[in-house]
Enzyme design. Structure first.
Site, PDB file in Angstrom:
ATOM      1  N   GLY A  12       0.775  -1.227   0.000  1.00  0.00           N
ATOM      2  CA  GLY A  12       0.000   0.000   0.000  1.00  0.00           C
ATOM      3  C   GLY A  12       0.811   1.284   0.000  1.00  0.00           C
ATOM      4  O   GLY A  12       0.319   2.313   0.462  1.00  0.00           O
ATOM      5  N   SER A  13       2.020   1.256  -0.586  1.00  0.00           N
ATOM      6  CA  SER A  13       2.792   2.505  -0.565  1.00  0.00           C
ATOM      7  C   SER A  13       2.127   3.580  -1.431  1.00  0.00           C
ATOM      8  O   SER A  13       2.164   4.770  -1.085  1.00  0.00           O
ATOM      9  CB  SER A  13       4.242   2.266  -0.996  1.00  0.00           C
ATOM     10  OG  SER A  13       4.330   1.960  -2.368  1.00  0.00           O
ATOM     11  N   ARG A  65     -16.126 -15.082  -9.914  1.00  0.00           N
ATOM     12  CA  ARG A  65     -15.761 -13.668  -9.942  1.00  0.00           C
ATOM     13  C   ARG A  65     -16.966 -12.768  -9.679  1.00  0.00           C
ATOM     14  O   ARG A  65     -16.861 -11.750  -8.994  1.00  0.00           O
ATOM     15  CB  ARG A  65     -15.182 -13.342 -11.317  1.00  0.00           C
ATOM     16  CG  ARG A  65     -13.857 -12.639 -11.269  1.00  0.00           C
ATOM     17  CD  ARG A  65     -13.391 -12.350 -12.686  1.00  0.00           C
ATOM     18  NE  ARG A  65     -12.302 -13.230 -13.076  1.00  0.00           N
ATOM     19  CZ  ARG A  65     -11.031 -13.029 -12.719  1.00  0.00           C
ATOM     20  NH1 ARG A  65     -10.699 -12.018 -11.953  1.00  0.00           N
ATOM     21  NH2 ARG A  65     -10.085 -13.838 -13.119  1.00  0.00           N
ATOM     22  N   ARG A  91      -6.440  -7.907  -8.457  1.00  0.00           N
ATOM     23  CA  ARG A  91      -7.510  -8.736  -9.028  1.00  0.00           C
ATOM     24  C   ARG A  91      -8.005  -8.049 -10.295  1.00  0.00           C
ATOM     25  O   ARG A  91      -8.226  -6.826 -10.294  1.00  0.00           O
ATOM     26  CB  ARG A  91      -8.698  -8.886  -8.065  1.00  0.00           C
ATOM     27  CG  ARG A  91      -8.353  -9.366  -6.677  1.00  0.00           C
ATOM     28  CD  ARG A  91      -7.685 -10.713  -6.612  1.00  0.00           C
ATOM     29  NE  ARG A  91      -8.456 -11.781  -7.226  1.00  0.00           N
ATOM     30  CZ  ARG A  91      -7.982 -13.012  -7.396  1.00  0.00           C
ATOM     31  NH1 ARG A  91      -6.738 -13.312  -7.030  1.00  0.00           N
ATOM     32  NH2 ARG A  91      -8.739 -13.934  -7.948  1.00  0.00           N
ATOM     33  N   LEU A  93     -10.762  -6.954 -12.749  1.00  0.00           N
ATOM     34  CA  LEU A  93     -12.191  -6.678 -12.564  1.00  0.00           C
ATOM     35  C   LEU A  93     -12.940  -6.891 -13.877  1.00  0.00           C
ATOM     36  O   LEU A  93     -12.446  -6.530 -14.943  1.00  0.00           O
ATOM     37  CB  LEU A  93     -12.369  -5.237 -12.074  1.00  0.00           C
ATOM     38  CG  LEU A  93     -11.737  -4.973 -10.701  1.00  0.00           C
ATOM     39  CD1 LEU A  93     -11.602  -3.479 -10.440  1.00  0.00           C
ATOM     40  CD2 LEU A  93     -12.527  -5.657  -9.592  1.00  0.00           C
ATOM     41  N   ASN A 107      -6.495   3.819 -12.073  1.00  0.00           N
ATOM     42  CA  ASN A 107      -5.526   2.784 -11.701  1.00  0.00           C
ATOM     43  C   ASN A 107      -4.122   3.279 -11.994  1.00  0.00           C
ATOM     44  O   ASN A 107      -3.909   4.056 -12.918  1.00  0.00           O
ATOM     45  CB  ASN A 107      -5.793   1.523 -12.537  1.00  0.00           C
ATOM     46  CG  ASN A 107      -4.799   0.403 -12.267  1.00  0.00           C
ATOM     47  OD1 ASN A 107      -4.504   0.090 -11.103  1.00  0.00           O
ATOM     48  ND2 ASN A 107      -4.260  -0.196 -13.322  1.00  0.00           N
ATOM     49  N   HIS A 109      -0.337   1.832 -13.014  1.00  0.00           N
ATOM     50  CA  HIS A 109       0.276   0.635 -13.602  1.00  0.00           C
ATOM     51  C   HIS A 109       1.771   0.910 -13.821  1.00  0.00           C
ATOM     52  O   HIS A 109       2.136   1.969 -14.324  1.00  0.00           O
ATOM     53  CB  HIS A 109      -0.409   0.308 -14.929  1.00  0.00           C
ATOM     54  CG  HIS A 109       0.146  -0.926 -15.572  1.00  0.00           C
ATOM     55  ND1 HIS A 109      -0.183  -2.195 -15.125  1.00  0.00           N
ATOM     56  CD2 HIS A 109       1.022  -1.096 -16.576  1.00  0.00           C
ATOM     57  CE1 HIS A 109       0.475  -3.085 -15.851  1.00  0.00           C
ATOM     58  NE2 HIS A 109       1.218  -2.441 -16.736  1.00  0.00           N
ATOM     59  N   SER A 136       2.147   4.647 -15.333  1.00  0.00           N
ATOM     60  CA  SER A 136       1.014   5.328 -15.956  1.00  0.00           C
ATOM     61  C   SER A 136      -0.184   5.284 -15.024  1.00  0.00           C
ATOM     62  O   SER A 136      -0.403   4.301 -14.331  1.00  0.00           O
ATOM     63  CB  SER A 136       0.614   4.615 -17.260  1.00  0.00           C
ATOM     64  OG  SER A 136       1.724   4.471 -18.128  1.00  0.00           O
ATOM     65  N   ASP A 145      -5.783  -2.558 -18.405  1.00  0.00           N
ATOM     66  CA  ASP A 145      -4.709  -1.560 -18.515  1.00  0.00           C
ATOM     67  C   ASP A 145      -4.777  -0.750 -19.816  1.00  0.00           C
ATOM     68  O   ASP A 145      -3.744  -0.378 -20.373  1.00  0.00           O
ATOM     69  CB  ASP A 145      -3.331  -2.232 -18.402  1.00  0.00           C
ATOM     70  CG  ASP A 145      -3.131  -2.933 -17.061  1.00  0.00           C
ATOM     71  OD1 ASP A 145      -3.669  -2.437 -16.059  1.00  0.00           O
ATOM     72  OD2 ASP A 145      -2.446  -3.967 -17.029  1.00  0.00           O
TER      73      ASP A 145
HETATM   74  C1  GAR Z   1       2.848  -0.696  -7.678  1.00  0.00           C
HETATM   75  O1  GAR Z   1       4.087  -0.705  -8.336  1.00  0.00           O
HETATM   76  C2  GAR Z   1       1.717  -0.636  -8.692  1.00  0.00           C
HETATM   77  O2  GAR Z   1       2.010   0.160  -9.804  1.00  0.00           O
HETATM   78  C3  GAR Z   1       1.602  -2.078  -9.068  1.00  0.00           C
HETATM   79  O3  GAR Z   1       1.750  -2.784  -7.863  1.00  0.00           O
HETATM   80  C4  GAR Z   1       2.590  -2.039  -6.982  1.00  0.00           C
HETATM   81  C5  GAR Z   1       1.879  -1.873  -5.658  1.00  0.00           C
HETATM   82  O4  GAR Z   1       2.717  -1.310  -4.685  1.00  0.00           O
HETATM   83  N1  GAR Z   1       0.341  -2.346  -9.688  1.00  0.00           N
HETATM   84  C6  GAR Z   1       0.148  -3.289 -10.611  1.00  0.00           C
HETATM   85  O5  GAR Z   1       1.024  -4.034 -10.995  1.00  0.00           O
HETATM   86  C7  GAR Z   1      -1.273  -3.371 -11.125  1.00  0.00           C
HETATM   87  N2  GAR Z   1      -1.380  -4.392 -12.118  1.00  0.00           N
HETATM   88  P1  GAR Z   1       2.110  -0.629  -3.378  1.00  0.00           P
HETATM   89  O6  GAR Z   1       1.176  -1.659  -2.735  1.00  0.00           O
HETATM   90  O7  GAR Z   1       3.299  -0.372  -2.524  1.00  0.00           O
HETATM   91  O8  GAR Z   1       1.393   0.604  -3.803  1.00  0.00           O
END
Ligand code: GAR
Length: 196
Positions: A12-13, A65, A91, A93, A107, A109, A136, A145
């Site tokens: 969750g950063s 789902r 997940r 969606l 989102n 990515h 992005s 995406d």
């Molecule tokens: C982040 O790098 C985000 O861009 C990526 O997961 C990481 C989550 O880090 N998301 C994806 O790959 C989505 N398909 P976080 O939990 O520290 O925010």
């Protein structure tokens, strides 16, 4: 203020960077952090910031789902958000869920979309010999995406980079980009932001 729910799966950063950005002068406020598993490290960080948390575990819905997304939608609606932010929510969606949040879900990515949708983006960028990488933010549509771009940040690929070193460089930019995009999006501005 616009009410924001943030969906996470892990540390969750990005969620932290969003929550911490929503101060007094911000057009939005965090009303819920939801994870699809109680082990998501970000839940504790949200609680520490005084944000309501919830868990909707996908595992009891194995193979179904639609029933997972029903439960997810119901819990999200309790918080009455105007905007959904996916922040490392791992997940996929379905179109049915996405349509319910059409134009209100964004989102982040870890690639320079349209390159490298899906997983293992950094390993794929390195394998391709790319000289730059990045992240992005986009509106979420039914196609994975691929929704309209709201922002992008670029970083150089350095000699000797591994997927982990590149991911760390990109993640630092995610923490700058996502709050900037959310601030504009919450104010009704969908013009894309490009960093640096
Ligand atoms: C982040 O790098 C985000 O861009 C990526 O997961 C990481 C989550 O880090 N998301 C994806 O790959 C989505 N398909 P976080 O939990 O520290 O925010």
């Amino acid at each position: 203020k616009k009410r924001v729910a943030i969906l996470i799966s892990g540390g969750g950063s990005n969620m932290v960077s969003l929550v911490d950005s929503m101060g007094e002068d911000h057009p939005a406020m965090p009303v819920l952090v939801l994870a699809n598993g109680a082990e998501a490290g970000g839940l504790e960080k949200a609680r520490a910031r005084g944000v309501e948390t919830a868990v909707v575990d996908h595992r009891p819905h194995k193979g179904d789902r639609a029933s997972f997304e029903e439960a997810l939608h119901a819990r999200i609606c309790e918080a009455q958000p105007d905007i959904l932010c996916l922040a490392g929510f791992m997940r996929v969606l379905t179109e049915g869920f996405v349509r319910r949040w059409d134009g209100r879900m964004i989102n982040i990515h870890p690639s320079l979309l349209p390159k490298y949708t899906g997983l293992n983006t950094h390993a794929r960028a390195l394998a391709a010999g790319d000289t730059e990488a990045g992240c992005s933010v986009h509106e979420v549509t039914a196609e994975l995406d691929a929704g309209p771009l709201l922002g992008q940040a670029r970083v150089p690929v350095e000699p000797g980079d591994t997927p982990a070193t590149l991911a760390a460089r990109v993640l630092a930019q995610e923490h700058i980009l996502y709050p900037q995009v959310l601030r504009r999006f919450a104010a009704g501005d969908k013009t894309p932001v490009f960093l640096p």
